[in-house]
Design a protein around this motif. Structure first.
Motif, PDB file in Angstrom:
ATOM      1  N   SER A  95       0.838  -1.196   0.000  1.00 26.32           N
ATOM      2  CA  SER A  95       0.000   0.000   0.000  1.00 26.32           C
ATOM      3  C   SER A  95       0.876   1.250   0.000  1.00 26.32           C
ATOM      4  O   SER A  95       2.047   1.222   0.389  1.00 26.32           O
ATOM      5  CB  SER A  95      -0.899   0.018   1.234  1.00 26.32           C
ATOM      6  N   ARG A  96       0.301   2.358  -0.428  1.00 27.09           N
ATOM      7  CA  ARG A  96       1.028   3.626  -0.396  1.00 27.09           C
ATOM      8  C   ARG A  96       1.392   3.995   1.038  1.00 27.09           C
ATOM      9  O   ARG A  96       2.437   4.594   1.294  1.00 27.09           O
ATOM     10  CB  ARG A  96       0.182   4.730  -1.037  1.00 27.09           C
ATOM     11  N   ASP A 114       3.526   8.292  -5.405  1.00 24.15           N
ATOM     12  CA  ASP A 114       3.265   8.145  -6.843  1.00 24.15           C
ATOM     13  C   ASP A 114       4.326   8.848  -7.685  1.00 24.15           C
ATOM     14  O   ASP A 114       4.741   8.343  -8.728  1.00 24.15           O
ATOM     15  CB  ASP A 114       1.871   8.681  -7.185  1.00 24.15           C
ATOM     16  N   GLY A 159      -2.017  -0.189  -4.235  1.00 23.66           N
ATOM     17  CA  GLY A 159      -0.731   0.481  -4.328  1.00 23.66           C
ATOM     18  C   GLY A 159       0.102  -0.104  -5.451  1.00 23.66           C
ATOM     19  O   GLY A 159      -0.289  -0.043  -6.618  1.00 23.66           O
ATOM     20  N   THR A 177       1.172  -1.543 -10.938  1.00 19.43           N
ATOM     21  CA  THR A 177       0.138  -0.875 -10.146  1.00 19.43           C
ATOM     22  C   THR A 177      -0.924  -1.891  -9.742  1.00 19.43           C
ATOM     23  O   THR A 177      -1.421  -2.649 -10.576  1.00 19.43           O
ATOM     24  CB  THR A 177      -0.533   0.247 -10.952  1.00 19.43           C
TER      25      THR A 177
END
Length: 226
Positions: free
Chosen positions: A169-170, A190, A216, A211
């Motif tokens: 995940s981001r 990003d 994420g 992606t």
């Protein structure tokens, strides 16, 4: 807990054996390289404290031979204090490197840390498809071509290499690489991914950064990138 000390200096060897025994360890002391390697391979030690400059086989040779047959924690304890010596010792597979003169308390703390951790070590070299990442030298190549990365780009790539195939995940990426809590209004992750892709993926046929919709990113030689 049984520890093997391979140390040719009589005063240092005796000091280590006495101190480690008083700290609760069972200690064997060997004073030359050939006998030290034989002892290390013949008995199930939990950890080895290894000097570099030894008669017969030196510590580098012992480390190389040992890693070909056994996987157990090894601490180099040596007067060789150049950075290149530290790197060489770690490249050969040592878990730690302590320079003489040393603090006995620090040595015991490092031993305890390694014994708690066990023999699981983080890889220093990653190969993903035609990508080669040398963590110690901070060198990245694809198809033999050097790829220059910033510190954050390298940290991001290192994270991807360690977590190949996982959907990251981001939030996790921001925490691991930037040591920050992820803010949905911040696109730092990003942007960094875009820059890393431009260097790592765009010039090559095989795409490694993928992606993962609504989550994420993932990293590896297979998967659909978007």
């Amino acid at each position: 807990m049984t520890i093997l000390v391979i140390e040719d200096d009589r005063k240092t060897g005796d000091y280590l054996k006495k101190g480690l025994t008083e700290s609760g360890y069972q200690v064997d002391l060997i004073r030359n390289g050939a006998d030290g390697l034989h002892q290390a391979l013949a008995h199930p030690y939990e950890l080895i404290v290894l000097d570099v400059m030894l008669p017969g086989l030196d510590g580098w040779q012992i480390m190389q031979a040992l890693r070909a047959k056994r996987d157990l924690p090894v601490i180099f304890l040596t007067a060789r204090d150049h950075v290149r010596d530290r790197i060489h010792g770690l490249e050969l597979g040592a878990d730690d490197y302590l320079v003489k003169p040393f603090s006995f308390t620090e040595l015991v703390l490092r031993i305890r840390t390694l014994l708690r951790r066990g023999v699981i070590r983080e890889s220093d070299v990653f190969q993903v498809a035609d990508l080669h990442v040398d963590v110690l030298r901070r060198r990245v190549t694809r198809q033999g071509t050097d790829i220059a990365l910033t510190n954050k780009e390298f940290a991001l790539l290192h994270l991807f290499c360690k977590r190949q195939g996982e959907a990251l995940s981001r939030t996790l990426i921001a925490s691991e690489v930037w040591d920050m809590n992820f803010d949905s209004d911040t696109n730092v992750v990003d942007v960094a991914i875009k820059r890393l892709r431009a260097k790592l993926d765009q010039p090559f046929d095989i795409k490694l950064i993928h992606t993962v919709r609504s989550i994420g990113y993932s990293f590896g030689a297979s998967g659909d990138s978007h």
